[in-house]
Motif scaffolding. Structure first.
Motif, PDB file in Angstrom:
ATOM      1  N   ASP A 424      37.778  51.005  30.451  1.00 14.55           N
ATOM      2  CA  ASP A 424      36.499  50.361  30.174  1.00 14.55           C
ATOM      3  C   ASP A 424      36.559  48.865  30.463  1.00 14.55           C
ATOM      4  OD1 ASP A 424      38.041  49.435  28.082  1.00 14.55           O
ATOM      5  OD2 ASP A 424      36.896  50.448  26.511  1.00 14.55           O
ATOM      6  N   ARG A 425      37.661  48.441  31.132  1.00 15.42           N
ATOM      7  CA  ARG A 425      37.796  47.027  31.468  1.00 15.42           C
ATOM      8  C   ARG A 425      38.682  46.907  32.706  1.00 15.42           C
ATOM      9  NH1 ARG A 425      38.019  42.088  27.593  1.00 15.42           N
ATOM     10  NH2 ARG A 425      38.890  40.431  28.863  1.00 15.42           N
ATOM     11  N   ILE A 426      38.244  46.075  33.658  1.00 14.61           N
ATOM     12  CA  ILE A 426      39.042  45.785  34.840  1.00 14.61           C
ATOM     13  C   ILE A 426      39.139  44.279  35.016  1.00 14.61           C
ATOM     14  CG2 ILE A 426      38.491  47.949  36.021  1.00 14.61           C
ATOM     15  CD1 ILE A 426      36.454  46.389  37.714  1.00 14.61           C
ATOM     16  N   ASP A 427      40.117  43.877  35.811  1.00 15.67           N
ATOM     17  CA  ASP A 427      40.363  42.461  36.063  1.00 15.67           C
ATOM     18  C   ASP A 427      40.390  42.244  37.575  1.00 15.67           C
ATOM     19  OD1 ASP A 427      41.348  39.719  35.546  1.00 15.67           O
ATOM     20  OD2 ASP A 427      43.223  40.463  36.389  1.00 15.67           O
ATOM     21  N   LEU A 428      39.749  41.184  38.048  1.00 13.48           N
ATOM     22  CA  LEU A 428      39.746  40.821  39.464  1.00 13.48           C
ATOM     23  C   LEU A 428      40.561  39.550  39.632  1.00 13.48           C
ATOM     24  CD1 LEU A 428      35.921  41.335  40.129  1.00 13.48           C
ATOM     25  CD2 LEU A 428      37.755  43.016  40.431  1.00 13.48           C
ATOM     26  N   ASP A 429      41.756  39.662  40.172  1.00 11.60           N
ATOM     27  CA  ASP A 429      42.642  38.520  40.376  1.00 11.60           C
ATOM     28  C   ASP A 429      42.445  38.014  41.800  1.00 11.60           C
ATOM     29  OD1 ASP A 429      45.164  37.184  41.320  1.00 11.60           O
ATOM     30  OD2 ASP A 429      45.718  37.477  39.228  1.00 11.60           O
ATOM     31  N   VAL A 430      41.757  36.897  41.945  1.00 15.05           N
ATOM     32  CA  VAL A 430      41.399  36.371  43.265  1.00 15.05           C
ATOM     33  C   VAL A 430      42.100  35.028  43.440  1.00 15.05           C
ATOM     34  CG1 VAL A 430      39.525  35.790  44.833  1.00 15.05           C
ATOM     35  CG2 VAL A 430      39.153  37.487  43.031  1.00 15.05           C
ATOM     36  N   GLU A 431      43.014  34.966  44.388  1.00 15.93           N
ATOM     37  CA  GLU A 431      43.784  33.747  44.603  1.00 15.93           C
ATOM     38  C   GLU A 431      44.234  33.661  46.046  1.00 15.93           C
ATOM     39  OE1 GLU A 431      47.853  34.039  42.880  1.00 15.93           O
ATOM     40  OE2 GLU A 431      47.029  35.746  41.793  1.00 15.93           O
ATOM     41  N   GLY A 432      44.905  32.552  46.380  1.00 16.50           N
ATOM     42  CA  GLY A 432      45.386  32.379  47.740  1.00 16.50           C
ATOM     43  C   GLY A 432      44.238  32.352  48.736  1.00 16.50           C
ATOM     44  N   THR A 433      44.475  32.909  49.922  1.00 19.33           N
ATOM     45  CA  THR A 433      43.451  32.903  50.968  1.00 19.33           C
ATOM     46  C   THR A 433      42.235  33.731  50.578  1.00 19.33           C
ATOM     47  OG1 THR A 433      44.582  34.747  52.060  1.00 19.33           O
ATOM     48  CG2 THR A 433      45.135  32.540  52.803  1.00 19.33           C
ATOM     49  N   ALA A 434      42.425  34.705  49.678  1.00 11.87           N
ATOM     50  CA  ALA A 434      41.294  35.548  49.268  1.00 11.87           C
ATOM     51  C   ALA A 434      40.211  34.723  48.581  1.00 11.87           C
ATOM     52  CB  ALA A 434      41.777  36.657  48.331  1.00 11.87           C
ATOM     53  N   LEU A 435      40.615  33.661  47.887  1.00  7.67           N
ATOM     54  CA  LEU A 435      39.645  32.878  47.124  1.00  7.67           C
ATOM     55  C   LEU A 435      38.637  32.185  48.033  1.00  7.67           C
ATOM     56  CD1 LEU A 435      38.852  32.036  44.281  1.00  7.67           C
ATOM     57  CD2 LEU A 435      40.454  30.130  44.444  1.00  7.67           C
ATOM     58  N   GLY A 436      39.060  31.819  49.237  1.00 12.79           N
ATOM     59  CA  GLY A 436      38.160  31.133  50.155  1.00 12.79           C
ATOM     60  C   GLY A 436      37.458  32.042  51.139  1.00 12.79           C
ATOM     61  N   ASP A 437      37.650  33.352  51.006  1.00  6.78           N
ATOM     62  CA  ASP A 437      37.028  34.302  51.930  1.00  6.78           C
ATOM     63  C   ASP A 437      35.636  34.666  51.403  1.00  6.78           C
ATOM     64  OD1 ASP A 437      36.267  36.564  53.449  1.00  6.78           O
ATOM     65  OD2 ASP A 437      38.355  37.047  53.852  1.00  6.78           O
ATOM     66  N   THR A 438      34.630  33.948  51.867  1.00  5.62           N
ATOM     67  CA  THR A 438      33.266  34.112  51.343  1.00  5.62           C
ATOM     68  C   THR A 438      32.744  35.526  51.542  1.00  5.62           C
ATOM     69  OG1 THR A 438      32.819  31.787  51.804  1.00  5.62           O
ATOM     70  CG2 THR A 438      30.922  33.225  51.459  1.00  5.62           C
ATOM     71  N   ALA A 439      32.977  36.092  52.723  1.00  8.12           N
ATOM     72  CA  ALA A 439      32.468  37.443  53.001  1.00  8.12           C
ATOM     73  C   ALA A 439      33.103  38.461  52.067  1.00  8.12           C
ATOM     74  CB  ALA A 439      32.738  37.807  54.452  1.00  8.12           C
ATOM     75  N   ALA A 440      34.415  38.359  51.868  1.00 11.24           N
ATOM     76  CA  ALA A 440      35.102  39.296  50.969  1.00 11.24           C
ATOM     77  C   ALA A 440      34.618  39.122  49.533  1.00 11.24           C
ATOM     78  CB  ALA A 440      36.614  39.095  51.058  1.00 11.24           C
ATOM     79  N   ASN A 441      34.408  37.888  49.128  1.00 10.50           N
ATOM     80  CA  ASN A 441      33.934  37.637  47.762  1.00 10.50           C
ATOM     81  C   ASN A 441      32.553  38.263  47.541  1.00 10.50           C
ATOM     82  OD1 ASN A 441      36.269  36.221  47.235  1.00 10.50           O
ATOM     83  ND2 ASN A 441      35.348  34.208  47.574  1.00 10.50           N
ATOM     84  N   GLN A 442      31.706  38.166  48.547  1.00  9.65           N
ATOM     85  CA  GLN A 442      30.375  38.772  48.427  1.00  9.65           C
ATOM     86  C   GLN A 442      30.456  40.297  48.390  1.00  9.65           C
ATOM     87  OE1 GLN A 442      28.380  37.037  51.810  1.00  9.65           O
ATOM     88  NE2 GLN A 442      27.801  35.173  50.702  1.00  9.65           N
TER      89      GLN A 442
END
Length: 618
Positions: A424-442
């Protein structure tokens, strides 16, 4: 959170950006040829002794660049590498290459990575040129003049036979094997084996024949086949390639008979390209207890274990890296630590299969829904009353949204994990190059919003936390953008969880730094529409804190006293979640375990867990 090979830490193992941004002015642009490699090098932050650089290498040729490698004329001292592998470095030259699993660069594609460097007197903080290694491709740095590439040297015929190499060296380098016997019993032993490719060759797949007097019973992270004088170890299906300069590892148990030795006496690298000469060396030790570490302080008295995951409104849920071997037994960890909840790391794209297939640590063997996805381990802990939070992402491998570009398949991948483990709970760990990937974030935000809606339609609630890098002064711009993007998609995180670690600012009280980061981030949230109208205390209650116990990657140290003080402060201030990286590391280091599996400080096992429980309940 970084997990070094063969595992990960927060990574999983993550050196955070500072706010002292120093933008470097690029050289005047020149017309780019269609067959060149273009490099952008931008210094994004600076501190008293060093700085951080964001680098992009774009393949402008018309074909895939196999095993990409590039050399920079660079006067500063590169010290920390993220999403790239250091091949060699000196006072004026730095060579880097693609990491295992991302060593090829498709035409038109860009490899993005970060490098932290130490300042050197009078040295430039940006390379003066770049040179492609192994391909006749010109290289242009920040739009400047292109430097010719260095293609592979053509072999020169020799009129005389090549002398036979000595046992310890080969003409083309050495593959070195470290063999450590962790434990022994009357009829057998368990061993940890590291394999380092100290050649310029790419071994794909790698296979090594060992002269070995014992008999292999079981093997993990590799496969074994018997030969008359020993066995052959071969790459596992999910990690077949061993790049030049890279390392891998595996473990095994063996049966000994008649006093047979349990360290190989020789090894041979198999399947080498014709004409190459590679030596193989084995270094190991006799069976016995590991070397005694430095005396550790007495652990604090074990407090009463937590009776439920939360203390007040604060969820206490340390991370557990399920990519490590041996795999953590969650019920056993709960008994020994006193914890009632764990954040399980990390689900990413399956490196050996589809980009939209979720797998623990990217291992094909650990794909979700398969026989080795730890379902029984997790279910047994849940049945005992424990709570699990599944974390997606981390600093190593590829978070699902980076590789899975089909919206429906991406949402289905997240949904599969939620359904498989009934969380009933998940975590999204966004760091490194993933943090600046606008398309992936969307993509990620829309997919998670879809999963939350799907759960609601089934009458089930799903909480989502968003884990981000932080400084004591708060989130970086990319982090604030990530929060905005998730809330704009209709998902307000139950916690903005802060990686309160790896600041790179020298020695400092780490508990106080984490508290400062929490307060500063709560203030920043006020500028995001989803948090408008909330009081300062309400925003603070939507913050999570995750330090790295013991020695951080940058030399900073979170002490046991820091852990206890931070736990007390978190509960007193109604912090939503308190975690730490990582439960397995809660033990002193010794020669029998990898550095990524210990705290780096002389504290007895489970001292940090007990400090957190004491601080939270005291």
């Amino acid at each position: 959170m970084l997990r070094p090979i063969p595992t990960r830490r927060f990574l999983p193992v993550v050196v955070l950006l500072t706010l002292l941004a120093t933008t470097v002015t690029a050289a005047p642009a020149v017309a780019a040829t269609s067959t060149q490699v273009s490099v952008s090098w931008r210094n994004t932050s600076s501190w008293s002794t060093g700085f951080r650089s964001a680098v992009g290498v774009t393949n402008g040729s018309g074909a895939t660049w196999r095993g990409w490698k590039i050399t920079f004329a660079y006067g500063s001292a590169a010290t920390v590498f993220r999403d790239v592998r250091r091949v060699s470095s000196s006072t004026s030259v730095l060579t880097v290459a693609g990491v295992t699993g991302r060593s090829d660069l498709a035409k038109g594609a860009t490899a993005s990575f970060r490098i932290d460097s130490r300042k050197v007197a009078k040295a430039r903080t940006v390379p003066t040129s770049c040179t492609v290694v192994g391909a006749a491709l010109p290289c242009s740095l920040n739009g400047g003049k292109a430097t010719p590439g260095r293609p592979p040297a053509s072999p020169t015929p020799s009129p005389t036979p090549t002398p036979t190499p000595s046992p310890s060296t080969g003409r083309d380098g050495v593959v070195s094997v470290g063999w450590l016997n962790n434990s022994t019993w009357t009829t057998g032993t368990q061993s940890s084996v590291s394999v380092t490719n100290r050649t310029s060759l790419r071994l794909a797949p790698w296979r090594i024949r060992f002269t070995y007097a014992a008999a292999v019973d079981t093997i993990w992270d590799a496969s074994a086949s018997s030969v008359p004088d020993g066995f052959v170890a071969a790459a596992p299906s999910y990690a077949t390639v061993l790049d030049a300069g890279a390392a891998t590892s595996f473990g095994l148990t063996s049966t000994t008979t008649g006093g047979a030795g349990v360290v190989p006496t020789a090894c041979t690298v198999l399947d080498l390209p014709a004409g190459t000469d590679v030596a193989c060396t084995v270094g190991g030790g006799p069976v016995g207890a590991p070397a005694t570490p430095a005396p550790a302080p007495e652990p604090i008295a074990a407090p009463a274990p937590l009776t439920q995951p939360r203390v007040g409104r604060t969820l206490i849920a340390p991370y557990v890296d399920l990519g490590l071997w041996p795999t953590a037994d969650l019920r056993s960890f709960a008994t020994q630590t006193g914890m009632r909840a764990f954040t399980l790391a990390f689900v990413v794209s399956d490196n050996g299969g589809s980009a939209c297939t979720p797998a623990w640590a990217g291992f094909d063997a650990y794909r979700i829904g398969g026989p080795q996805d730890f379902h029984a381990n997790i279910a047994a802990f849940q049945a005992s009353g424990g709570q699990v939070v599944v974390s997606f992402g981390g600093a190593v491998n590829s978070e699902l949204a980076l590789q899975c570009t089909d919206p429906a398949e991406l949402q289905a991948a997240y949904q599969q994990v939620v359904d498989r483990f009934g969380v009933d709970r998940i975590d999204l760990d966004v760091e490194g190059t993933a943090l600046g990937d606008t398309a992936a974030n969307q993509r990620r935000a829309r997919a998670i919003a879809g999963v939350v809606a799907a759960q609601a339609a089934k009458g089930r609630h799903l909480d989502v936390s968003l884990t981000l890098p932080v400084m004591p002064t708060g989130l970086l711009d990319e982090g604030i953008a990530a929060v905005r993007g998730l809330t704009a998609a209709g998902v307000r995180p139950v916690a903005v969880n802060l990686m309160a670690m790896d600041y790179g600012q020298g020695s400092r009280p780490m508990a106080a730094a984490a508290e400062s980061a929490a307060v500063a981030t709560a203030t920043q949230l006020a500028a995001i529409p989803a948090y408008a109208g909330l009081s300062a205390a309400e925003r603070l209650s939507m913050i999570g804190i995750t330090p790295m116990i013991g020695l951080n990657d940058t030399g900073e140290v979170l002490t046991r006293a820091d852990a206890q003080a931070l736990a007390a402060w978190s509960v007193a201030n109604g912090i939503e979640v308190l975690s730490y990286w990582e439960a397995t590391r809660d033990q002193p280091c010794n020669p029998s375990i990898g550095a990524y599996m210990c705290s780096g400080v002389p504290e007895a096992q489970w001292s940090f867990a007990r400090a957190v429980v004491t601080g939270a309940t005291g």
